[in-house]
Design a protein around this motif. Sequence first.
Motif, PDB file in Angstrom:
ATOM      1  N   ASP A 121       3.390   1.263   6.089  1.00  0.00           N
ATOM      2  CA  ASP A 121       4.261   2.256   5.479  1.00  0.00           C
ATOM      3  C   ASP A 121       5.715   1.808   5.613  1.00  0.00           C
ATOM      4  O   ASP A 121       6.043   0.972   6.467  1.00  0.00           O
TER       5      ASP A 121
ATOM      6  N   TYR B 235      -8.634   0.898   1.798  1.00  0.00           N
ATOM      7  CA  TYR B 235      -9.205   1.030   3.137  1.00  0.00           C
ATOM      8  C   TYR B 235      -9.956   2.352   3.204  1.00  0.00           C
ATOM      9  O   TYR B 235      -9.828   3.211   2.336  1.00  0.00           O
TER      10      TYR B 235
ATOM     11  N   GLU C 172     -10.732   5.656   5.471  1.00  0.00           N
ATOM     12  CA  GLU C 172     -10.107   6.403   6.554  1.00  0.00           C
ATOM     13  C   GLU C 172     -11.106   7.212   7.364  1.00  0.00           C
ATOM     14  O   GLU C 172     -11.078   7.208   8.593  1.00  0.00           O
TER      15      GLU C 172
ATOM     16  N   ARG D  99      -2.855  -0.623   7.451  1.00  0.00           N
ATOM     17  CA  ARG D  99      -2.084   0.112   6.442  1.00  0.00           C
ATOM     18  C   ARG D  99      -0.609   0.074   6.843  1.00  0.00           C
ATOM     19  O   ARG D  99      -0.253   0.448   7.966  1.00  0.00           O
TER      20      ARG D  99
ATOM     21  N   ASN E  43       1.275   3.444   2.400  1.00  0.00           N
ATOM     22  CA  ASN E  43       0.407   2.334   2.001  1.00  0.00           C
ATOM     23  C   ASN E  43       1.162   1.416   1.030  1.00  0.00           C
ATOM     24  O   ASN E  43       0.770   1.226  -0.126  1.00  0.00           O
TER      25      ASN E  43
ATOM     26  N   ARG F  15      -1.158   3.573  -2.709  1.00  0.00           N
ATOM     27  CA  ARG F  15       0.299   3.600  -2.588  1.00  0.00           C
ATOM     28  C   ARG F  15       0.848   4.909  -3.154  1.00  0.00           C
ATOM     29  O   ARG F  15       0.482   5.339  -4.249  1.00  0.00           O
TER      30      ARG F  15
ATOM     31  N   ASP G 250      -0.578  -1.050  -1.124  1.00  0.00           N
ATOM     32  CA  ASP G 250      -1.682  -0.513  -1.921  1.00  0.00           C
ATOM     33  C   ASP G 250      -3.028  -1.042  -1.446  1.00  0.00           C
ATOM     34  O   ASP G 250      -3.902  -1.413  -2.243  1.00  0.00           O
ATOM     35  N   LYS G 251      -3.205  -1.072  -0.140  1.00  0.00           N
ATOM     36  CA  LYS G 251      -4.426  -1.585   0.477  1.00  0.00           C
ATOM     37  C   LYS G 251      -5.585  -0.612   0.260  1.00  0.00           C
ATOM     38  O   LYS G 251      -5.433   0.601   0.430  1.00  0.00           O
TER      39      LYS G 251
END
Length: 698
Positions: free
Chosen positions: A647, A671, A673, A645, A665, A688, A668-669
Amino acid sequence: MLLAPIGALAANETTLPQITVQDDRLDDTPEGYQGGTTRVGKTDQLAKDVPQAVTIVSQQLIEETNANTLKEALRHVSGLTFNAGEGGRIGDNMMLRGFYSFGDLYLDGIRDVAQYNRETFNLEQVDVLRGSAAMLFGRGQAGGVINQASKQPLAENRNEVALTGGTDTYRRGTADINYVLGQHVATRINIMKTDAGSTRDHVESEREGVAPSIAFGLGTDHRLTLAHYYLKTDNTPDYGVPYFELRPLDVPKDRFYGTTDDYERNRTNISTATYEFSITPDGRLRSVLRHADYTRDLWGVAPRLAAGATSASIANGTAIVNRNRQARGGEEKTWTSQTDFTTKFSTGRFEHEALIGLELLDEEAGRWSYNAIAGSVAPPTTVGNPDASPLLPASYGNRVKNGVVTYEGFTWAPYVQDMVQIMPGWKLFAGARWDDLDADYSTGAQVEYGEWSYRAGVSHQPTDFQHYYFAWSDSFNPTSDLYQFTPTTAVFPAERSRTLELGAKWELLEGDLSLRAAVYRTEKAWERNTDIETAANNPLLTRERHTSGFELEGAGRLSERWELFAGLALMSPRIDEARPGGNPNVEGVRPRNAPNYTYNLWTTYKLDHGWKIGGGVEAKGERLAYGIGGGSASITPNKVPSYQRWDAMVAYEQRRYEIRLNVLNAFDKRYYESVYENGGHVVPGTGRAVQLVTELKF
């Protein structure tokens, strides 16, 4: 030339009145990523002087990355992963070095026992001490200790107000007001209000908090600080998505399978009095008295694919998702007294740094679930078109408590440690702590135990810029730790955790850059089950497991313009032996939610005219999620994919104000958490998001 006699001069002297100069502080110099002093070693030390792996998440790092919750701040700690809630767990729940840390959260060195989502509005920094808690903190897990360091009153006027707005209706306001009332008296108050949506449909968070404090005797030998902390949270619980064919369900990352009636409510009140007495230049007494009161309430649903789901029904969105109700609450009240005496003395040619302490802890707790009335569950929905506001049965809102279990316990724990300089630059240290608990449950069960914790090692500091150490620690958890379940008739030894660690710390670039490296092996025996729903029948999770690993971390300034904070953790965790009567096929398998690697980087660069740019990455390797039960079935874990990720940040900084734009993000991945260890669900991270912060200093 005639000179007046000395006596005549003395007679004509005039004593002028004392003038006290006081000014407001407007300091352009950032605190940096190295952080300040820490008390995770029970004395005020810089991280470089602690003979154990320590990570400090500084206030500057928290602010620049806009990490407004403890969970967001801990993304900067390598070797740490997050658990998803279920099985009775609510709030912050982390894994460190592959081991649980739910019982190792502290606030200013005192155990912060409750299950709630913590904030950063009143935090100066977060200290992470890796390895067994041992004699420094007593009962605890193998991975380490996470200590929140609160903001304290300062002997200078300093005021900051910040407003944040962002996508997904993110709104936040904070104020940090410090005012000097007299020559040795100051007061400080931190205030926060947050109202935010998220990139997950229907998931919202409302938080408000206030933390007033006042300090007397600043700059003197006697100092008294009185503080209170209040936090109220009202969140939508998010249990993410279920699995399909051992992978997270492949749906858009914003899709939510809960209902708009779901809630998670927490109230936290903590009052603290701290007295410090500098008896001599080398002798110090510190005594803390704290009362904490926590309440929590949860009403939510966890999604599960109904039987019969196929690739085709998943693809066309018709597969059925059941909503398993999660409804429970709890409360805790604690009184804690902690007194430390530190001193230095000599015996012949040996120099000693001694610590003697006593901790007293009185606890009252209760937990319950809510009656599962027939037909009171939320109706199923579909994979492709989840209805967050379904027609609910009239009995759905029933709040009748069921299965109430209360607990009362008293712990007393003396501890002692000595660090002896045997020759210039070489020190040996050893310490021990005895924890004695007497507890009663409303079920009639009683728990009594007394256990030792130990810490020892050798430290070599040839210069102020180098530190090499070898440390050993041994810690424990009792069967009933943190009221995770009512003790069963099965009797097992206390959970033991032992860590061997070889480490090095360097201060480079004349101290502007801190670098540390460590290799370690941690072994845990008689590991307890942390899932409250199953622990009553299976209190043991494994008989023995371990993690071997390597860590590398850097924090500080590479130049006047360039700063960074970075970490890498390589881990090799394995289950060595199944619990008695457990499934032998778990032996040799990687433990749940324990990746082979994690890494993180955050870096900023100052441009001309007050501009600053920054960015970073957080990455975790593949994680596993599976149940550990009896029988002899093969282990087929769900697999949560690895991720990165990224930033980004751009800021305009002036002496009296700052404007900062954060992009979370940035690519805009999609994933995941947080992982529910038993494999039922996994929670996606943020999509995102863009947030604009305006901060005024006066």
